[in-house]
Scaffold this active site. Structure first.
Site, mmCIF file in Angstrom:
data_model
loop_
_atom_site.group_PDB
_atom_site.id
_atom_site.type_symbol
_atom_site.label_atom_id
_atom_site.label_comp_id
_atom_site.label_asym_id
_atom_site.label_seq_id
_atom_site.Cartn_x
_atom_site.Cartn_y
_atom_site.Cartn_z
ATOM 1 C CB CYS A 4 -22.342 -2.976 22.818
ATOM 2 S SG CYS A 4 -23.437 -2.018 21.779
ATOM 3 C CB ILE B 205 -5.124 -6.358 29.205
ATOM 4 C CG1 ILE B 205 -3.768 -7.595 28.003
ATOM 5 C CG2 ILE B 205 -3.765 -4.649 29.190
ATOM 6 C CD1 ILE B 205 -3.881 -5.970 26.365
ATOM 7 C CG ASP B 206 -2.151 -11.352 31.216
ATOM 8 O OD1 ASP B 206 -2.545 -11.652 32.494
ATOM 9 O OD2 ASP B 206 -0.909 -11.457 31.059
ATOM 10 N NE ARG C 142 3.523 -1.443 25.340
ATOM 11 C CZ ARG C 142 2.856 -1.883 25.647
ATOM 12 N NH1 ARG C 142 3.481 -3.467 27.066
ATOM 13 N NH2 ARG C 142 1.771 -1.706 26.174
ATOM 14 C CG HIS D 195 -1.484 -0.683 29.867
ATOM 15 N ND1 HIS D 195 -0.416 -1.158 29.591
ATOM 16 C CD2 HIS D 195 -1.560 0.813 29.841
ATOM 17 C CE1 HIS D 195 0.405 -0.431 29.871
ATOM 18 N NE2 HIS D 195 0.154 1.290 30.275
ATOM 19 C CB THR E 268 7.117 -13.216 28.851
ATOM 20 O OG1 THR E 268 7.581 -12.878 30.007
ATOM 21 C CG2 THR E 268 6.620 -11.674 28.245
ATOM 22 C CB SER F 270 13.789 -1.436 32.982
ATOM 23 O OG SER F 270 12.999 -0.011 32.502
#
Ligand code: ZN
Length: 240
Positions: free
Chosen positions: A131, A107-108, A38, A123, A30, A193
Site C-alpha cells: 500500500c 519478476i515472476d 518487451r 526488477h 519464456t 545477450s
C-alpha cells in the site's frame, strides 16, 4: 565445437567452481511459458492502445492507473507458471554449495518457487505488493482478484514491487549483485545477450575465466563458452 563437447566443457567448469553466479534474462521465464513483455511479436495484439514500455512506465502508472492494472493483471501476473529445468538445476547447484547467487531480470518469483534462496531480483517481484499510504503487504492473488485499481483496507493504492520504466533499480539489490559477480569463479548468463542493459554493465565486474552464455538468439564471442540453445535444455544435462 560440437554440442556434446561443449556440454562436457561446461560440466568441467561447474566441477571446478565453488562460487557460481547465474545471471538470467527473459529467456529463462519464456521457457516456463511466460512471454517476454518487451518483445513485440504478437503479445499485445490490438488489446492495448499503448506499447508495453509506455504502459509499464511510472508516468503511465500515475496517470492511467486503471489501464496499467488491466495490462498488469493480464500480462504480468502469471501465477500458474511453474519452474522449468533451468530454475530447478540452479536451485540444486545452490543447495550443493556450488552456486552463490542468482541474479534475475524476471519478476515472476520462479527461482524461489524452485527452491533458490539467494536471488537478486533487479526488477522486483509481482509476489510483493505494498500500500502506498500505509505500507501494508498484499500478495499476488489479492492483486489478481482485485478490480480496477487495487486498494488497501486504508483506501491507499497498492503498488507492485516491480521496477517500472523511469524508476531506478534498488541500490541494495544492485550492490549485492555486483558483489556476487565480482567474487564469482564462474558466471553463467542465460536467456539474455551480453550486450543488453543491465547485463552489459554488471558483467564487467566479473574477473574470472569461466564466462558461459546460453541464449537462443545469438552466440556470444565475448564468452569463454557459448551455447545457441535453450537454457533448460543445456542446464538439465549438468550433473551436480
Ligand atoms: Zn494501506
Amino acid at each position: 565445437m560440437e554440442e556434446r563437447e561443449k556440454i562436457a566443457r561446461l560440466q568441467e567448469m561447474v566441477d571446478q567452481s565453488h562460487s557460481i553466479v547465474f545471471f538470467g534474462g527473459a529467456g529463462v521465464s519464456t521457457e516456463s511459458g511466460i512471454p517476454d513483455f518487451r518483445s513485440t511479436d504478437g503479445l499485445y495484439h490490438q488489446q492495448y492502445a499503448y506499447p508495453p514500455e509506455t504502459i509499464l512506465s511510472h508516468t503511465f502508472y500515475e496517470r492511467k492507473s486503471e489501464e496499467f492494472f488491466r495490462f498488469y493483471r493480464d500480462k504480468l501476473l502469471r501465477l500458474d507458471a511453474q519452474p522449468n529445468a533451468a530454475h530447478k538445476k540452479l536451485a540444486e547447484l545452490e543447495q550443493a554449495g556450488k552456486l552463490r547467487a542468482v541474479i534475475t531480470q524476471n519478476i515472476d518469483g520462479l527461482h524461489q518457487k524452485a527452491g533458490s534462496k539467494r536471488v537478486y531480483e533487479l526488477h522486483g517481484s509481482v509476489l510483493r505488493n505494498y500500500c502506498e499510504a500505509c505500507g501494508k503487504f498484499y500478495d499476488a492473488e489479492y492483486m489478481l482478484r482485485s478490480d480496477g485499481v487495487p486498494r488497501c483496507s486504508c483506501g491507499g493504492r497498492i503498488k507492485p514491487d516491480v521496477v517500472l520504466y523511469e524508476e531506478g533499480l534498488d541500490s541494495n539489490t544492485v550492490s549485492g549483485a555486483v558483489r556476487a559477480i565480482a567474487e564469482a569463479d564462474m558466471l553463467i548468463v542465460g536467456g539474455t545477450s551480453l550486450v543488453v542493459y543491465p547485463a552489459a554493465g554488471l558483467i564487467e565486474y566479473y574477473r574470472g575465466h569461466r564466462l558461459v552464455v546460453i541464449n537462443k538468439t545469438a552466440l556470444s564471442t565475448a564468452a569463454d563458452l557459448s551455447f545457441l540453445s535453450s537454457i533448460g535444455q543445456v542446464l538439465s544435462q549438468i550433473k551436480v
